[in-house]
Design a protein around this motif. Structure first.
Motif: not given
Length: 119
Positions: A18-22, A89-96
């Motif tokens: 939702a945040r990414a779409l906005e 780049r800012r919002l994509t999760p980066r799992p360990p």
């Protein structure tokens, strides 16, 4: 026109869609290339079944495709892909332990065959 389709792999838990779409819609519609913000249709598509390369685990992807009517300059397309990449780049999760690949593609749609109406 335009259509923004963001696909991402199932192992990116917690993707803030939702945040990414906005933020994506704001970034794209603030470009001088779009005349009417109401024309942008954006969506996320979750890839349940995927593989990145030949390794079965430890890899993920996010791929955005912006489909526009043909006629934009290479510079305009580069600007739009940069706007999209910045948000993702800012919002994509980066799992360990997971290598995430991000890609953005601008696709020209054929003007003569495209049909769009407001019903």
């Amino acid at each position: 026109m335009p259509h923004l389709i963001v696909e991402y792999s199932r192992n990116l838990d917690g993707f803030p869609e939702a945040r990414a779409l906005e933020e994506l819609n704001q970034a794209v519609t603030s470009s001088p290339e779009l005349a009417d913000e109401a024309d942008l249709k954006s969506r996320f598509v979750l890839a349940d079944s995927f593989q990145v390369g030949t390794v079965g685990a430890g890899r993920a992807f996010v791929h955005a495709q912006l489909r526009l009517l043909a006629g934009r300059t290479p510079e305009a397309k580069q600007d739009l892909s940069g706007r999209i990449a910045d948000v993702l780049r800012r919002l994509t999760p980066r799992p360990p332990g997971v290598m995430v690949q991000l890609s953005v593609e601008i696709v020209d749609m054929d003007r003569p065959s495209y049909v769009k109406e407001r019903l």
